[in-house]
Write a protein that holds these residues in place. Structure first.
Motif, PDB file in Angstrom:
ATOM      1  N   PRO A 104       0.830  -1.212   0.000  1.00 14.95           N
ATOM      2  CA  PRO A 104       0.000   0.000   0.000  1.00 14.95           C
ATOM      3  C   PRO A 104       0.863   1.260   0.000  1.00 14.95           C
ATOM      4  O   PRO A 104       1.890   1.326   0.678  1.00 14.95           O
ATOM      5  CB  PRO A 104      -0.806  -0.096   1.300  1.00 14.95           C
ATOM      6  N   THR A 105       0.423   2.254  -0.774  1.00 15.23           N
ATOM      7  CA  THR A 105       1.168   3.516  -0.836  1.00 15.23           C
ATOM      8  C   THR A 105       0.816   4.433   0.323  1.00 15.23           C
ATOM      9  O   THR A 105       1.499   5.427   0.559  1.00 15.23           O
ATOM     10  CB  THR A 105       0.836   4.291  -2.124  1.00 15.23           C
ATOM     11  N   GLY A 106      -0.293   4.132   1.025  1.00 19.28           N
ATOM     12  CA  GLY A 106      -0.798   5.047   2.035  1.00 19.28           C
ATOM     13  C   GLY A 106      -1.789   6.044   1.463  1.00 19.28           C
ATOM     14  O   GLY A 106      -2.433   6.777   2.208  1.00 19.28           O
ATOM     15  N   GLN A 107      -1.887   6.091   0.127  1.00 23.30           N
ATOM     16  CA  GLN A 107      -2.895   6.973  -0.508  1.00 23.30           C
ATOM     17  C   GLN A 107      -3.978   6.146  -1.192  1.00 23.30           C
ATOM     18  O   GLN A 107      -4.530   6.552  -2.217  1.00 23.30           O
ATOM     19  CB  GLN A 107      -2.243   7.900  -1.529  1.00 23.30           C
ATOM     20  N   GLY A 108      -4.265   4.986  -0.635  1.00 21.08           N
ATOM     21  CA  GLY A 108      -5.378   4.200  -1.155  1.00 21.08           C
ATOM     22  C   GLY A 108      -5.050   3.359  -2.367  1.00 21.08           C
ATOM     23  O   GLY A 108      -5.928   2.717  -2.924  1.00 21.08           O
ATOM     24  N   SER A 109      -3.781   3.348  -2.777  1.00 19.29           N
ATOM     25  CA  SER A 109      -3.428   2.474  -3.892  1.00 19.29           C
ATOM     26  C   SER A 109      -2.200   1.641  -3.511  1.00 19.29           C
ATOM     27  O   SER A 109      -1.798   1.607  -2.340  1.00 19.29           O
ATOM     28  CB  SER A 109      -3.197   3.287  -5.167  1.00 19.29           C
ATOM     29  N   TYR A 110      -1.620   0.975  -4.482  1.00 23.05           N
ATOM     30  CA  TYR A 110      -0.512   0.057  -4.230  1.00 23.05           C
ATOM     31  C   TYR A 110       0.618   0.346  -5.208  1.00 23.05           C
ATOM     32  O   TYR A 110       0.384   0.816  -6.318  1.00 23.05           O
ATOM     33  CB  TYR A 110      -0.974  -1.397  -4.442  1.00 23.05           C
ATOM     34  N   PHE A 111       1.833   0.048  -4.785  1.00 19.30           N
ATOM     35  CA  PHE A 111       2.940   0.044  -5.737  1.00 19.30           C
ATOM     36  C   PHE A 111       3.576  -1.349  -5.764  1.00 19.30           C
ATOM     37  O   PHE A 111       3.347  -2.161  -4.874  1.00 19.30           O
ATOM     38  CB  PHE A 111       3.978   1.124  -5.414  1.00 19.30           C
ATOM     39  N   VAL A 112       4.362  -1.592  -6.803  1.00 21.08           N
ATOM     40  CA  VAL A 112       5.017  -2.886  -6.984  1.00 21.08           C
ATOM     41  C   VAL A 112       6.355  -2.871  -6.247  1.00 21.08           C
ATOM     42  O   VAL A 112       7.292  -2.181  -6.662  1.00 21.08           O
ATOM     43  CB  VAL A 112       5.261  -3.185  -8.476  1.00 21.08           C
ATOM     44  N   GLN A 113       6.430  -3.626  -5.145  1.00 23.47           N
ATOM     45  CA  GLN A 113       7.699  -3.754  -4.423  1.00 23.47           C
ATOM     46  C   GLN A 113       8.587  -4.812  -5.086  1.00 23.47           C
ATOM     47  O   GLN A 113       9.786  -4.603  -5.263  1.00 23.47           O
ATOM     48  CB  GLN A 113       7.411  -4.139  -2.966  1.00 23.47           C
ATOM     49  N   ASN A 114       8.002  -5.958  -5.422  1.00 26.99           N
ATOM     50  CA  ASN A 114       8.749  -7.063  -6.037  1.00 26.99           C
ATOM     51  C   ASN A 114       8.036  -7.500  -7.310  1.00 26.99           C
ATOM     52  O   ASN A 114       6.809  -7.624  -7.326  1.00 26.99           O
ATOM     53  CB  ASN A 114       8.827  -8.279  -5.096  1.00 26.99           C
ATOM     54  N   ASP A 115       8.822  -7.751  -8.349  1.00 26.06           N
ATOM     55  CA  ASP A 115       8.289  -8.161  -9.652  1.00 26.06           C
ATOM     56  C   ASP A 115       9.283  -9.157 -10.227  1.00 26.06           C
ATOM     57  O   ASP A 115      10.464  -8.825 -10.414  1.00 26.06           O
ATOM     58  CB  ASP A 115       8.156  -6.906 -10.541  1.00 26.06           C
TER      59      ASP A 115
END
Lengths: 122, 122
Positions: A104-115
């Motif tokens: 979670p980004t903390g702004q209601g969405s997500y980012f990719v930590q591992n790919d």
């Protein structure tokens, strides 16, 4: 819940990949990691550069399966994808598997930590 | 570092799977999750039961690729495996992909928090 978010992420990710690849950079952050066919790339800038310099201009992903699980300790989501990749002008398609660890980004969405991405040969 | 741990884990996991499958339960904890060909199973007890009731007594895993990345926020490791699975008495083998999210136990080892397994058809 993680199933819905995982599926929505996957649809968004591959739509961008196939239609507006440079916009994928928005899904990564400086601490993101990509392993692409064994090559390790760190950080949104270098990951975006790698994805944009792949030696095909147009492609189309077809998704076969999407599995999602909560990543309990960080409030994140694990997403595991299998599918196939058709390159423009080629008849056959390539099978692939890919996993994403979304945070979670903390702004209601997500980012990719591992790919991690692999073609399935053989 | 995560490469060495990831590789050691993978060697250990599939060795147990092929030679002493019931011992795999030691690698899971009550909060572990397995998604096996789309079926979700939670907790070491049920995961171990699922792995032990798979409809083949003997099998042999051959590993093609192992990719590992740190799972930064929890001090863990993401492991992504591709390989093939040969069942006893069958000529052909089945391609598979599997991912593990390993979390430190606090006693110098790791347990499997997330485990997603898929056969690669087609």
């Amino acid at each position: 819940m993680e199933e819905m978010v995982g599926r929505a992420f996957v649809d968004h990710y591959y739509h961008l990949f196939d239609h507006d690849r440079s916009a994928l950079s928005s899904l990564y952050q400086p601490e993101s990691m990509l392993t692409f066919e064994g090559q390790k790339i760190n950080g949104a800038i270098d990951i975006s550069a790698k994805l944009n310099e792949l030696p095909f201009d147009q492609c189309r992903h077809a998704i076969s399966t999407v599995d999602a699980q909560p990543s309990t300790f960080v409030g994140g989501i694990m997403v595991f994808v299998s599918g196939s990749l058709q390159l423009h002008g080629e008849d056959h398609s390539l099978r692939f598997s890919q996993m994403f660890h979304l945070i979670p980004t903390g702004q209601g969405s997500y980012f990719v930590q591992n790919d991690i991405f692999r073609l399935n040969y053989g």
